[in-house]
Design an enzyme around this catalytic site. Structure first.
Site, PDB file in Angstrom:
ATOM      1  N   GLU A 209      -8.407   0.027   7.068  1.00  0.00           N
ATOM      2  CA  GLU A 209      -9.074  -0.733   6.010  1.00  0.00           C
ATOM      3  C   GLU A 209      -9.511  -2.072   6.576  1.00  0.00           C
ATOM      4  OE1 GLU A 209      -5.709  -0.201   3.446  1.00  0.00           O
ATOM      5  OE2 GLU A 209      -5.003  -2.245   3.711  1.00  0.00           O
ATOM      6  N   HIS A 247      -3.397  -5.386  -0.644  1.00  0.00           N
ATOM      7  CA  HIS A 247      -2.637  -5.468   0.599  1.00  0.00           C
ATOM      8  C   HIS A 247      -2.876  -6.852   1.201  1.00  0.00           C
ATOM      9  CE1 HIS A 247      -2.632  -0.864   1.433  1.00  0.00           C
ATOM     10  NE2 HIS A 247      -1.705  -1.216   0.571  1.00  0.00           N
TER      11      HIS A 247
END
Lengths: 292, 380
Positions: A209, A247
């Site tokens: 990501e 995150h």
């Protein structure tokens, strides 16, 4: 074969007397994992689902020959618990907690290396070698034994991918949550040699990501050392800059560092298949399997 | 969490790191009252959570009381990149002869802190790197070691820093490193680090970015966070341990999911089909019926939201809980359409509950299916 954990692994659970620790100890036992001991300071002598509890990692290790630890410990206490496991000579330490202070992780990352410990996570779903053992909190019923090795910064994207694989009858060798925090104990690049060496693994799936440079480091390693096909997904292409997407590690800096575009470009240049989304990823994996 | 400059200066002062001695004003009246308390000429610096304030007129000078009053009214009516100026930091203007750059930041690849110094500063670091690459010195600071004298010696020698500034530099760099480690910083930057007309080094500006996950160690800063977050929905969400993320101004879709990765994947697929997501909310794990209700309520408070894509893949999350939460929310979600994807524990139970829902709920079989449903209804 699988790697990191299997039915020979002798696992201890740190934080076993907590709600999450106890629940997932039972789940891991049901799956067939050898959970040999638990550790909660001050709770030595207790039992959780038939597993003896000790005050220290050292006692659990000495009495039961433990060779891996999974930590169901809140982020505030993660440093102390992981430090104890590493110093006590546990060679594989898996940390679940999300949001561990970055400076704690900087210290642990380097300490683990010095001491020859593989530190996985934090903010990891754990590790599962389907059909053998699991150390973590993943919903194991969607996993099945097979030839795809998977590693992911995100738990939900890993689940989604494995779930779609299950519908197509594709199984996994070992699945690793490298974790979504800013500083992983073991980034992708540390896991690649294990996947490459594992006989069961035929295809490597890497779910990355935005943020940081781990995918870039992995790309450099892949182009030099990895012979197996690698399929990658980079989540967060449409995330705004300078904004954490949940995150702690998923953030593109204001000057564009850590962007999905750059990660995809360097991975592509390293010969990695780039997927647009989870369904596309599984389609590519399916094609690769058929093409063999 | 990025601190405003005046807050960074507060921390500098705690460490006796030489910086501007000033005061902060929260209104034009408070700023005007600095007359007589801070000697002229005065510098008036807007405190906003964005860069480029100088170009936007956010830094002003006042030579006398009349100018102070004019500039106070000007600054408190100013908007910098759409952010209103709510605080102004006022200080006696420093006469400087030179500007340098000093920062300590985090290198995520190497997993160490890194100190960056240039005796030529004042512009941003990328420009320094372009214009004076040979004067820019970078040195890694291993996390288990104190800052060593030889490290600073290297930085000073390699940058060719004048002998007369070295005592001050060592003092400031040492203190900045203590701040970086003791406050769990991701960035501590002084730009410019100036030489005053008296030949001393001083921090003219201050940028401190503190690791959000370490805020529990710093109560003073944690409380400050709530003061500065502009978006009330972010704060509201935080009080429930949700993360609310504004995505795009345009767009009418909100994404709710139970994990950062799934949120990013959902946004990516929706955007790929030419639709725009205006905000997202991360539920975290273990969502209950009540938490789902709160999450839907918070997202629906954004007036741009017309459609909510609720994408739940339950590992630990129970789908029947989610479904009950949705049912309990429908009467409050006037004119909002929900696309719901449920997967995981107790999926059948969850779907059975939603079968009886109104025509404002559409069930999706998966992530891709959910995006197709959105596209059929909203796509161009």
């Amino acid at each position: 074969m699988s790697f990191l954990i299997d039915n020979e692994t002798r696992l201890i659970v740190q934080g076993i007397t907590g709600r999450e620790g106890a629940f997932h100890t039972e789940q891991m036992l049901i799956y067939g994992t050898q959970v040999v001991a638990g550790v909660t300071p001050g709770k030595g002598g207790a039992e959780v689902h038939g597993v003896p509890v000790y005050n220290t990692v050292m006692e659990a290790k000495v009495k039961h020959g433990a060779n891996a630890a999974v930590l169901f410990v809140p982020p505030k206490f993660m440093y102390g618990a992981a430090y104890e496991a590493i110093i006590s000579g546990i060679p594989l330490v898996i940390t679940i907690a999300e949001g561990v202070p970055v400076h704690d992780m900087l210290r642990l990352h380097h300490l683990a290396r010095e001491k020859g410990c593989r530190l996985i996570g934090p903010n990891s779903f754990g590790i599962i070698s389907p059909g053998k053992a699991k150390a973590g909190f993943m919903a194991h019923r969607i996993f099945s034994e097979g030839s795809v090795g998977l590693m992911s910064r995100s738990a939900t994207n890993a689940y989604e991918t494995v779930f779609l694989m299950q519908q197509k009858g594709i199984g996994q060798s070992t699945c690793i949550g490298v974790g979504g925090d800013m500083i992983p104990g073991s980034p992708f690049v540390d896991m690649l040699p294990l996947f490459e060496a594992d006989e069961q693994t035929e295809i490597i799936v890497m779910i990355g990501e935005i943020g940081g440079g781990e995918e870039e480091l992995a790309a450099a390693y892949i182009s030099e050392h990895v012979t197996k096909p690698v399929v990658a997904l980079i989540a967060g292409k449409n995330a705004p800059k300078d904004t954490s997407m949940g995150h702690a590690g998923a953030i593109v800096s204001p000057d564009g560092e850590g962007s999905a575009e750059n990660k995809e470009a360097v991975l592509r240049a390293a010969g990695v298949h780039i997927a647009e989304g989870t369904e596309h990823l599984v389609e590519i994996v399916e094609q690769l399997i058929k093409g063999k | 969490m990025k601190l405003l400059e005046y807050k960074a200066h507060e921390i500098y002062r705690r460490y006796d790191l030489p910086c501007m001695n000033g005061m902060v004003a929260s209104s034009a009246e408070e700023l005007k009252a600095m007359d007589g308390r801070i000697p002229y000429p005065m510098v008036l610096k807007s405190q906003v959570q964005t860069g480029g304030r100088g170009k936007a007129g956010g830094i002003q000078f006042a030579e006398n009381r009349k100018e102070l009053e004019e500039k106070a009214d000007f600054l408190f009516n100013l908007k910098i990149k759409d952010l209103p100026v709510e605080k102004v930091f006022a200080a006696h203007k420093v006469e400087l002869t030179r500007e340098m750059y000093l920062s300590i930041t985090l290198d995520r690849k190497v997993k160490q802190a890194v100190m960056i110094f240039s005796p030529e500063g004042g512009v941003d670091i990328n420009q320094i790197a372009e214009e004076n690459p040979d004067k820019l010195v970078t040195v890694y600071l291993p996390p288990n070691e104190p800052l060593q004298d030889f490290t600073l010696q290297y930085v000073m020698d390699a940058s060719g820093l004048d002998e007369k500034y070295r005592a001050d530099f060592k003092d400031i760099a040492g203190k900045l490193y203590r701040i970086f480690t003791e406050y769990n910083c991701l960035l501590a930057e002084i730009n410019p680090l100036v030489v005053t007309d008296a030949g001393r080094l001083l921090a003219l500006d201050g940028k401190i970015d503190i690791d959000d996950n370490a805020l529990f160690k710093h109560e003073d800063v944690r409380l400050f966070r709530d003061e500065i977050t502009g978006n009330p929905l972010v704060l509201e969400a935080r009080s429930f341990d949700f993360l609310y993320i504004p995505i795009q101004e345009k767009g009418s879709i909100a994404v709710i999911s139970n994990g950062s990765g799934m949120i990013m994947s959902s946004i990516d697929l929706i955007s790929k089909q030419g639709m725009a997501v205006t905000c997202a909310l991360d539920l975290g794990g273990g969502a209950t019926s009540d938490r789902i209700k709160e999450a839907l309520r918070i997202v629906a408070e954004n007036p741009k939201v017309e459609t909510i894509f609720l994408n739940i893949f339950g590992g630990i999350t129970r789908c029947d809980e989610i479904a009950n939460g949705i049912m309990g929310s429908l009467s409050h979600l006037q004119s909002i359409w929900l696309v719901v994807r449920l997967e995981g524990t107790n999926k059948e139970k969850g779907l059975a509950i939603l079968e009886s829902a109104s025509d404002r709920v559409t069930l999706a079989a998966g992530l891709k299916d959910g995006v197709s449903i959105l596209e059929n209804r909203l796509g161009a």
